[in-house]
Design an enzyme around this catalytic site. Sequence first.
Site, short mmCIF file in Angstrom:
data_model
loop_
_atom_site.label_atom_id
_atom_site.label_comp_id
_atom_site.label_asym_id
_atom_site.label_seq_id
_atom_site.Cartn_x
_atom_site.Cartn_y
_atom_site.Cartn_z
CG HIS A 53 -1.96 1.07 1.22
ND1 HIS A 53 -2.97 1.10 0.28
CD2 HIS A 53 -2.16 2.15 2.02
CE1 HIS A 53 -3.75 2.14 0.51
NE2 HIS A 53 -3.27 2.79 1.56
CG HIS A 55 -1.64 6.86 -0.71
ND1 HIS A 55 -2.59 6.26 -1.50
CD2 HIS A 55 -2.02 6.63 0.58
CE1 HIS A 55 -3.51 5.69 -0.73
NE2 HIS A 55 -3.19 5.91 0.53
NE ARG A 79 -10.12 14.08 4.56
CZ ARG A 79 -11.41 13.74 4.37
NH1 ARG A 79 -11.72 12.57 3.83
NH2 ARG A 79 -12.36 14.55 4.73
CE1 TYR A 118 -5.47 10.69 -2.81
CE2 TYR A 118 -5.15 8.45 -2.03
CZ TYR A 118 -4.98 9.80 -1.86
OH TYR A 118 -4.34 10.28 -0.76
CG HIS A 203 -10.62 6.40 -1.19
ND1 HIS A 203 -11.19 6.73 0.03
CD2 HIS A 203 -9.36 6.89 -1.17
CE1 HIS A 203 -10.30 7.39 0.75
NE2 HIS A 203 -9.19 7.50 0.05
NE ARG A 206 -13.47 8.92 4.06
CZ ARG A 206 -12.44 8.19 4.41
NH1 ARG A 206 -12.63 7.03 5.03
NH2 ARG A 206 -11.20 8.58 4.15
CD GLU A 231 -6.46 5.37 7.77
OE1 GLU A 231 -5.35 5.89 7.94
OE2 GLU A 231 -7.13 5.49 6.72
CG HIS A 265 -5.47 1.60 7.13
ND1 HIS A 265 -4.12 1.77 7.33
CD2 HIS A 265 -5.82 2.48 6.15
CE1 HIS A 265 -3.67 2.70 6.51
NE2 HIS A 265 -4.68 3.15 5.78
CG ASP A 316 -0.98 4.76 4.23
OD1 ASP A 316 -1.38 5.37 3.21
OD2 ASP A 316 -1.67 4.68 5.25
#
Length: 445
Positions: A53, A55, A79, A118, A203, A206, A231, A265, A316
């Site tokens: 995983h 990003h 975030r 993403y 993703h 949600r 998570e 997660h 991650d």
Amino acid sequence: MIFAKQALLPGGWQANIRLTLDGGHVLSVETGAAPFHGDVTVDCLVPGMPNAHSHAFQRGFSGMTERRGAGRDSFWTWREMMYRFALSVQPEDVQALAEMAYVEMLEAGYTRVGEFHYLHHDTDGSFYDNPAELSARIFAAAHETGIALTHLPVFYAHGGFGPVQADDGQRRFLHGLDTFGELVEACDAMVTRPQDRVGYAPHSLRAASQEELARLAQAFHGRKTHIHIAEQMKEVEDCLAFHGQRPVAWAMDNLPVDANWCLIHATHLTDEERRAIASSGAVAGLCPVTEANLGDGMFPAISYLAEGGRIAIGTDSNIRIDVAEELRTLEYGQRLFHRARNMLAGEGGSTGRRLFEASLTGGAQALDAPPPVIAPGMPADLVALCDPLTLVAEGDQMLDRWIFGRDMAVSDVWAGGRHVVTDGRHVCRDRIQMRFAEALGRVLA
């Protein structure tokens, strides 16, 4: 040719191993051998670790979110910084950031990456002329550095349960079902190396509705499927409020979760949810360093592994890129919580060996990779550990010293038979690091 004083083979540790490589694969493995002139001689050889995983673009702001603002700091405040950074990078920056992350992964002992990607559109949210432009940059970075790629284009349509409309910070991520299908097809067309794969990733619960999740599962049946889940406690609470169930319980009841799935997660679980993941054959994709950095919580690894559950590790947010640190953090979290040592080792066994092999096997499953073993006919994804103290140590102790000590380090790495790391440095590090610095200069200006 590679001569290893010790190597972890499918049957266990063996001494004095000589490997011949050909066309990206191991051609032969000779035991009880002697080194030949010109061989690359290493202290200890193990299979390369899959990174389940990543990003990659987040490597660009590593260490830049450690200043506390007003109120309680959490994943949700972190975030916002991530969104600001994501809205600033251009395609050439995305490639430069990914190249740097992949160089560091290879230097750390990862030979395959699962890129949970993403970041799809231009900074204003519009499509590029090539709608798969940013995925193409990820493929280019993997080719440049030599790391094997399992590309996981992400479906992201909503800003929360309801569904809630996505906010402006998420505009580069968004797709409808039709355009997402076209993106996956375009990514399939980019696979030009035998070691590369394409899965897909809704993703999170949600960011995709129940109907969208069902249609994705039908359209991409049989592909490797990764999803962020459970998570954060806020996600659990929001899912309970909307669906009347916790995230993992809802997923098990409504999605075809099986051995093709990787639940990223899966931190906050009831006992029933934990047992359900273990029995499904899915992989729990754990990212201990990022989970610790974000204050996510701790995965119930002891019970889960005892129930036959499968794990993989991932970097991650790429705040730190280190195989040993991920495994060490996973174990140390359990020690702190349970106030005891060697929590994830089998009775009388090595903690390092248990963690390493479990993550190898689960990571390969999650990323659709061949079994990570050193054997004839298998991919030459190999990691050499050096022992500068030249201590006499059995194989498992070499892994323990690497993961929990200070003296063992990665010296050499072969990815797909390509000798990409020598003396601890990637062969392209200098020019890639320069491009990385130039990209950061542009983005952070």
